[in-house]
Design an enzyme around this catalytic site. Structure first.
Site, PDB file in Angstrom:
ATOM      1  N   CYS A  25      68.474  42.349  13.184  1.00 18.24           N
ATOM      2  CA  CYS A  25      67.975  42.383  14.559  1.00 18.24           C
ATOM      3  C   CYS A  25      68.931  41.590  15.443  1.00 18.24           C
ATOM      4  CB  CYS A  25      66.554  41.808  14.656  1.00 18.24           C
ATOM      5  SG  CYS A  25      66.445  40.091  14.114  1.00 18.24           S
ATOM      6  N   CYS A  28      69.590  37.931  14.850  1.00 16.85           N
ATOM      7  CA  CYS A  28      70.554  37.598  13.788  1.00 16.85           C
ATOM      8  C   CYS A  28      71.948  37.393  14.379  1.00 16.85           C
ATOM      9  CB  CYS A  28      70.603  38.717  12.746  1.00 16.85           C
ATOM     10  SG  CYS A  28      69.056  38.976  11.859  1.00 16.85           S
ATOM     11  N   ASP A 463      81.834  65.614  33.344  1.00 15.27           N
ATOM     12  CA  ASP A 463      83.234  66.023  33.322  1.00 15.27           C
ATOM     13  C   ASP A 463      83.283  67.504  33.692  1.00 15.27           C
ATOM     14  OD1 ASP A 463      86.079  66.061  32.538  1.00 15.27           O
ATOM     15  OD2 ASP A 463      85.344  67.244  30.852  1.00 15.27           O
TER      16      ASP A 463
END
Length: 762
Positions: A25, A28, A463
């Protein structure tokens, strides 16, 4: 006596990249970053999504081995990422370190794949053990003599070995004063496991011939009931969710590897008058190398001799190859389509355009903070609350004189009903089904953060070439001069252009049956000449007065098309307009994107005329068009929109789009485009259709709604049944069944995603 040196020169900081594995997570990554930054002379940034730590350190105060020791001391594993050709240090050696000589990105991917493979193997053998334990525990007729001891032995293996991935994480987080999903898993399985041990060794559950019957009244509970099947099922299901999470996490390393693979591998360098093939890595500034038709240009440089058309579409997005001649600059990794070129290298290695684009992709991805999962946030409050409720339940029941067995029964029921099997499945099962359905429809979604991004996006950058338009040149108009017909002009021009490999020439040649031509001559940057049916026909830039054709020529150019003059025997015969055409479903797709609350913005490296023409055709406001941009400019446009408070999605297909796709809050890449764009994106659209972007957003949003519904009901049954269990009205076995039912509900709700239908069929 020598005076002490004043103002000593500071030691230059060394740079290192570490691969960090075992993080579950965002807390951490924050923990690892804090630990590293506590070291004297160390500046570190740890990224959870890319699983890397970028560290600058003073070599007089720290070294790679010490940095890795700190990471491991925090409870995670690390290795030095040493690129191919770099000198490997001792820090990268040891267990779990990837093979030396691989690229940094390949090393990280190898480590991630190893982790996923380990989880997969553990999950499979855990499931093979858990299914028999569950069946024999729940079906009294199958309970043979001493079945409980066989179940206990099997469950012990699952609890201590398969469940160790959760128990280690729980212990690690408790050491740092935090609670996560892993804490809930360990609490629930430990309560069920040690209750069962007590019942087996100190109660009557271990007697031969014991049959386990469900008692609906927990007041009659004894210490003889065991809940081993709950331990096995919870651990196995959550291993499945963890395996899927690891498989889905992080694609940045592959994007960078694919980007570097776009370049040429070697070059024909001219040395002592001869051509010598050398690896691109050995090129030096000032070297001259030969590029033949069909070859990639090895590095950035200047044309020394030769004429050609260079296809730079993969880097610039420009649909028309650029004519180059002596003195013009060329870019590495672009394709030489026609003539022979001799190029002098002006930039090599990390200074090249390709390398800089790789850095753009990496920086953009590293700058994207991952969305912290809802479950992790709630766990910080939910876990302590459950522990407190279980303790209060035990104390109150004992204080009221309800007896030890009923009191422990109620407390264990609270812990079992709170065990987060449904919580652990809520996200991965919905993602598994949603992404599986997406794969069937040609929509590849890469993770839970993507789903959140689709809900929040309010602007979509498109694009032009290859995304809104087809990316191939087509004849869109023919204006003949007096005395000539349209078919005749096309036929004569096709006879000349059939001899050329230029995309504009091919667009003209494929429109009609071309007659045979002789005496073909190419005039670089001007056009081509040949004899067709006894006439000298020239196709290209006009060399004679166009007269009445001038208006048609100028109109075509102003409309974004490329105008080509056709001259027969020195006389203007006609004008042919060639243009990259809009895809058939682009107008409808853009209208649907607007209905979904997204404002379309056209972004292209093409000229303004071509961009505005395409925008008008598909229904994009001219104010939302940006033309003539370089790859780094595309990133700037995306970030400028974000600075205005907009949440930006982007659809692209080329290498030139990769960095902008990574910088956007949501990146979608056409599968027909480059691998780099695909890997830098969050959603890959395998169909070459803008409509698939609509379906990708719809599917992502529906999957997110499913996840939120799963989480709601997973918590709702806790909110309802935890008080029931605390009051002593819920048997722990029924708590286990309720927990299993919540898991079935979550899975069933996720399976509804299989019925998702695409609006734009492939």
């Amino acid at each position: 006596m020598t005076a002490p040196e004043k103002n000593p020169t500071p030691t230059a900081l060394q740079h290192i990249e570490l691969g960090v594995t075992g993080m579950t997570c965002t807390s951490c990554s924050s923990r690892v970053q804090r630990k590293l930054n506590k070291l004297d002379g160390v500046e570190a940034a740890v990224n959870y999504s890319t699983e890397t730590a970028t560290v600058d350190y003073d070599p007089a105060k720290a070294d790679p081995a010490k940095l890795i020791e700190v990471v491991r001391g925090a409870g995670y594993d690390a290795f030095e990422m040493v690129g191919a050709g770099e000198e490997a240090g001792t820090a990268g050696e040891g267990a779990g370190a990837p093979a030396a000589g691989a690229s940094k990105e390949a090393q990280l991917e190898d480590a991630r794949n190893a982790e996923a493979e380990q989880l997969k193997r553990t999950m499979i053998w855990s499931a093979l053990i858990s299914v028999p334990v569950m069946l024999v525990s729940m079906i009294p007729a199958w309970q043979f003599t001493n079945w409980q001891w066989a179940a206990f032995a099997a469950t012990t293996l699952v609890y201590f070995v398969a469940g160790s991935v959760f128990h280690r994480a729980t212990w690690l987080n408790l050491r740092h004063g935090s609670f996560t999903m892993d804490t809930l898993i360990t609490l629930g399985t430990t309560a069920a496991y040690f209750w069962s041990i007590y019942a087996l060794f100190f109660g009557n559950a271990g007697e031969p011939g014991m049959k386990m019957h469900m008692s609906l009244n927990p007041a009659h509970a004894t210490m003889d009931e065991i809940y081993l099947e709950s331990v096995c099922v919870v651990i196995t299901f959550l291993l499945l969710g963890r395996w899927f999470e690891v498989k889905a996490k992080g694609q940045s390393s592959e994007a960078l590897r694919q980007l570097l693979d776009m370049g040429a591998k070697d070059a024909a360098v001219i040395r002592d008058g001869r051509e010598v093939r050398v690896p691109v890595a050995q090129l030096q500034v000032g070297d001259q190398f030969v590029v033949r038709p069909g070859e990639k240009i090895a590095t950035d440089g200047r044309v020394v001799s030769g004429h050609s058309a260079v296809d730079a579409s993969m880097l610039t997005g420009e649909s028309v190859p650029v004519e180059v001649t002596e003195g013009d600059t060329v870019t590495g990794a672009t394709l030489n389509t026609s003539g022979r070129l001799v190029v002098e290298a002006t930039r090599v290695g990390a200074d090249t355009t390709l390398a800089q684009m790789g850095k753009l992709v990496k920086d953009a991805q590293s700058g994207q903070a991952p969305v912290q999962r809802l479950v992790d946030r709630i766990s910080q409050v939910f876990v302590p609350a459950v522990i407190a409720i279980a303790l209060v339940t035990l104390v109150v029941h004992l204080a009221l004189g309800h007896g030890t067995a009923p009191a422990f029964t109620a407390a264990v029921a609270v812990l079992i009903i709170a065990c987060p099997c449904a919580l652990g499945l809520a996200t991965p099962t919905a993602i598994l089904v949603g992404t599986g359905r997406g794969a069937q429809l040609g929509l590849l979604i890469k993770g839970p953060e993507v789903l959140e991004s689709t809900r929040q996006a309010d602007t979509i950058v498109l694009d032009k070439t290859g995304t809104v338009t087809a990316g191939r040149m087509r004849v869109v108009g023919v204006t003949p001069a007096e005395g000539f017909g349209e078919d005749e002009v096309l036929r004569l021009a096709a006879g000349v252009e059939k001899q050329s490999e230029h995309p504009i020439a091919q667009a003209i040649a494929e429109t009609t049956d071309a007659p045979e031509a002789t005496d073909f001559r190419n005039e670089p940057g001007q056009g081509a000449i040949a004899l067709v049916d006894g006439h000298e026909v020239r196709v290209g830039r006009p060399t004679t007065e166009l007269g009445v054709l001038r208006s048609a020529f100028d109109t075509a150019e102003a409309g974004g098309a490329t105008a080509v003059a056709v001259e027969v025997d020195g006389r203007a015969a006609g004008v042919i307009a060639v243009r990259d055409t809009v895809k058939a479903d682009s107008p409808a797709a853009i209208a649907r994107l607007k209905e979904l609350g997204l404002t379309p913005h056209l972004l292209t490296g093409d000229n303004e005329g071509a961009a505005l023409a395409a925008a008008r055709e598909v229904g994009i406001d001219e104010a939302d068009v940006t033309a003539g941009v370089l790859p780094q400019d595309k990133v700037d446009v995306v970030r400028a929109l974000q600075a205005q408070g907009k949440n930006v999605a982007m659809v692209g297909d080329g290498v030139n789009d990769a960095a902008a796709l990574a910088a956007a809050d949501l990146g979608m890449a056409m599968g027909a485009g480059s691998d780099v764009a695909i890997e830098a994106s969050d959603i890959t659209l395998m169909r070459d259709s803008l409509g698939s972007a609509v379906d990708g957003i719809r599917l992502s949003r529906r999957t997110l709604r499913t996840i939120r519904a799963n989480l709601f009901w997973a918590f709702a049954y806790n909110v309802i049944l935890i008080p029931v269990a605390a009051l002593g009205w819920l048997n722990p076995m029924l708590a286990g069944i309720a927990m299993a039912f919540s898991s079935v509900f979550v899975v069933s709700n996720s399976l509804r995603l299989r019925g998702f239908k695409a609006e734009f069929a492939g």
